[in-house]
Design a protein around this motif. Structure first.
Motif, PDB file in Angstrom:
ATOM      1  N   MET A 371     -11.001  -1.420 -20.016  1.00 58.13           N
ATOM      2  CA  MET A 371     -10.263  -2.604 -20.449  1.00 58.13           C
ATOM      3  C   MET A 371      -8.844  -2.648 -19.898  1.00 58.13           C
ATOM      4  N   ARG A 372      -8.656  -2.224 -18.668  1.00 57.65           N
ATOM      5  CA  ARG A 372      -7.357  -2.383 -18.020  1.00 57.65           C
ATOM      6  C   ARG A 372      -7.297  -3.804 -17.482  1.00 57.65           C
ATOM      7  N   THR A 373      -6.554  -4.681 -18.168  1.00 53.82           N
ATOM      8  CA  THR A 373      -6.620  -6.105 -17.839  1.00 53.82           C
ATOM      9  C   THR A 373      -5.353  -6.620 -17.167  1.00 53.82           C
ATOM     10  N   ASP A 374      -4.363  -5.738 -16.948  1.00 53.01           N
ATOM     11  CA  ASP A 374      -3.170  -6.181 -16.242  1.00 53.01           C
ATOM     12  C   ASP A 374      -3.271  -5.765 -14.769  1.00 53.01           C
ATOM     13  N   GLY A 375      -2.180  -5.738 -14.063  1.00 55.16           N
ATOM     14  CA  GLY A 375      -2.208  -5.397 -12.647  1.00 55.16           C
ATOM     15  C   GLY A 375      -2.305  -3.916 -12.359  1.00 55.16           C
ATOM     16  N   ASN A 376      -2.341  -3.072 -13.419  1.00 58.16           N
ATOM     17  CA  ASN A 376      -2.511  -1.623 -13.244  1.00 58.16           C
ATOM     18  C   ASN A 376      -1.399  -1.041 -12.367  1.00 58.16           C
ATOM     19  N   TYR A 377      -0.201  -1.655 -12.442  1.00 54.72           N
ATOM     20  CA  TYR A 377       0.993  -1.239 -11.695  1.00 54.72           C
ATOM     21  C   TYR A 377       0.825  -1.385 -10.179  1.00 54.72           C
ATOM     22  N   GLY A 378      -0.179  -2.135  -9.751  1.00 51.19           N
ATOM     23  CA  GLY A 378      -0.301  -2.470  -8.339  1.00 51.19           C
ATOM     24  C   GLY A 378      -0.276  -1.266  -7.416  1.00 51.19           C
ATOM     25  N   ALA A 379       0.574  -1.331  -6.401  1.00 52.27           N
ATOM     26  CA  ALA A 379       0.651  -0.273  -5.387  1.00 52.27           C
ATOM     27  C   ALA A 379       1.682   0.797  -5.725  1.00 52.27           C
ATOM     28  N   ALA A 380       2.281   0.722  -6.917  1.00 54.80           N
ATOM     29  CA  ALA A 380       3.301   1.700  -7.296  1.00 54.80           C
ATOM     30  C   ALA A 380       2.691   3.095  -7.388  1.00 54.80           C
ATOM     31  N   PRO A 381       3.475   4.137  -7.137  1.00 52.59           N
ATOM     32  CA  PRO A 381       2.924   5.502  -7.191  1.00 52.59           C
ATOM     33  C   PRO A 381       2.429   5.848  -8.593  1.00 52.59           C
ATOM     34  N   ASN A 382       1.362   6.656  -8.638  1.00 55.32           N
ATOM     35  CA  ASN A 382       0.785   7.048  -9.927  1.00 55.32           C
ATOM     36  C   ASN A 382       1.029   8.524 -10.213  1.00 55.32           C
ATOM     37  N   TYR A 383       2.132   9.051  -9.668  1.00 54.73           N
ATOM     38  CA  TYR A 383       2.492  10.452  -9.898  1.00 54.73           C
ATOM     39  C   TYR A 383       4.013  10.543  -9.968  1.00 54.73           C
TER      40      TYR A 383
END
Length: 485
Positions: A371-383
């Motif tokens: 249910m991740r319904t937003d942009g999921n932080y797009g291309a921003a780093p995930n670390y």
């Protein structure tokens, strides 16, 4: 001991101590290495689908918290920064043991949870309408709730289960007197107090720590139902409290509460005559008087019950700079358990549901999941750390170090603990009529359980107050002197 009678964990390994969580010293915080506790909490949170395991039946509303007094000497929290400052809130009231379709007007503690949408993130004060609770060690929470729910054979609520557990757990007595007294059956959500119950901490701009308890006092006045009134209403209007709250707000009769705190200097905890982190105890107001903080008003009903009340997720771990936890064992466990329950019940992205979403933008490294319904932080780093402008920690909001000491072990929380004085004091504070109703409620509730459990419980009442024990014994047809002897 035979293998059949030996308690084990889910992997079959025997359990050495099922009474006490592993803590850093007798009063220290619970240790994460206590896997037995974590296993029990994690399993318990997954026992029901899909309603809440506890607090399943509830009602909620939006409103405002307004600061009326300056407490910045104690807390740097932005929510308290200026007299007159207003913060939007969402409040959910509930019963504890009943299922989602149960009647409102039954004898049960009431949940009183407040979500403050502060300008430094969400702060959740998740309490009850009583200042204490039945247990002080989280390892016993699952057993306690099981004893209050339904019998595994009959599927019915069972007084014998309840009194069997209470009579074997003397720390429950203080809350039992609250529950079987008048305030165990409030006339409405508007006519009851709320309490943070746990001990929390404040710290100020100078890094000074204080221990704190929260009190939310109704301005509508305390009103309660008798056992007979509650039973009649349950049959005629099962959603009575839900209906009352909704109608009052729709009619513009906005309920209000005054918010107070009790403040204990950090050093006092070392020598105070009761453990200030014991959830079965109160701090006498003569020692730590109430200090007014602000006003809470509810003034808007939800537009959709499921979206806003049913999906509301409160968690004691939602704390903001200036407000922290304490070594309270029960609170330490709740910091993990509530969020874990929400991830199971609502999904890992439950904080994105509008009623749970902070009013400030969140910047995290949480990604993906159901249910991740937003942009999921797009291309921003995930670390983190990273070289691409991702969010970084802010050392200026760090909590002062908590001084603890002690060897890791499972300490007997009942050893040397007085579980009777405050229960007796509560009884002696009651008026003659309140005492009569308390005795009548206890006799009616325990009167249907096996006599050996009655005889086991009676000495607990006697240690709290001999008169209370004598009156209960007379109602049960028992000789109190013979039982106590």
């Amino acid at each position: 001991m035979t293998d059949r009678n030996r308690l084990t964990n889910a992997a079959g390994a025997p359990v050495a101590d099922n009474q006490n969580s592993k803590t850093a010293g007798p009063r220290g915080p619970v240790l994460m290495e206590d896997y037995h506790l974590l296993e029990r909490m994690a399993h318990f949170n997954r026992e029901r689908i899909p309603e809440r395991v506890v607090h399943a039946k509830g009602a909620g509303a939006y409103g405002t918290f307004r600061v009326t007094a300056d407490i910045t000497d104690y807390s740097r929290a932005s929510v308290f920064s200026t007299v007159g400052k207003e913060t939007p809130v969402f409040v959910r009231f509930s019963t504890v043991a009943g299922e989602k379709g149960s009647a409102d007007s039954v004898r049960d503690p009431r949940g009183f949870a407040v979500k403050f949408y502060t300008d430094e993130g969400n702060w959740d004060l998740v309490g009850n309408n009583t200042p204490v609770f039945f247990i002080r060690d989280p390892l016993k929470f699952q057993d306690f709730i099981h004893s209050q729910k339904r019998h595994p054979r009959t599927g019915m609520r069972d007084n014998t289960m309840q009194w069997d557990f209470w009579s074997l757990s003397p720390e429950s007595l203080h809350q039992v007197v609250w529950l079987l007294g008048d305030r165990g059956l409030p006339a409405s959500f508007r006519n009851m107090n709320g309490y943070g119950s746990h001990t929390f901490s404040f710290w100020n701009e100078r890094g000074e720590r204080f221990w704190v308890k929260f009190h939310i006092k109704t301005r509508q006045g305390i009103r309660c139902l008798t056992e007979a009134q509650g039973a009649t209403i349950a049959g005629e209007t099962p959603d009575y409290h839900t209906q009352d709250l909704f109608a009052a707000i729709e009619d513009g009769d906005y309920p209000k509460w005054t918010v107070y705190v009790q403040i204990m200097p950090e050093a006092d905890a070392e020598s105070y005559h009761v453990n200030p982190f014991d959830l079965t105890k109160v701090w006498p107001h003569a020692d730590y008087p109430l200090i007014e903080v602000g006003e809470l008003e509810l003034n808007r009903n939800p537009d959709n019950y499921f979206a806003e009340v049913e999906q509301a997720a409160f968690e004691p771990s939602n704390l903001v700079p200036g407000i922290g936890a304490s070594p309270d064992r029960m609170l330490q466990a709740r910091l993990m358990s509530y969020a874990d329950a929400h991830r199971y019940r609502l999904g890992v992205n439950y904080a994105h549901i509008p009623v749970n979403r902070p009013r400030v933008e969140a910047h995290t490294y949480h990604r993906d999941g159901y249910m991740r319904t937003d942009g999921n932080y797009g291309a921003a780093p995930n670390y983190e750390p990273n070289s691409f402008g991702g969010p970084q920690e802010d050392p200026s909001v760090a909590e002062p170090p908590l001084r603890i000491s002690g060897d890791a072990g499972r300490y007997d929380h009942r050893e040397g603990n007085d579980d009777y004085t405050q229960a007796g004091e509560l009884y002696r504070l009651m008026s003659a009529d309140e005492k009569d109703r308390l005795v009548s409620n206890i006799v009616g509730h325990i009167g249907v359980v096996p006599v050996e459990i009655q005889r086991r419980q009676l000495p607990h009442f006697h240690r709290a107050d001999p008169e209370l024990a004598r009156r209960i014994a007379e109602g049960l047809g028992l000789d109190v002197d013979a039982v106590v002897a």
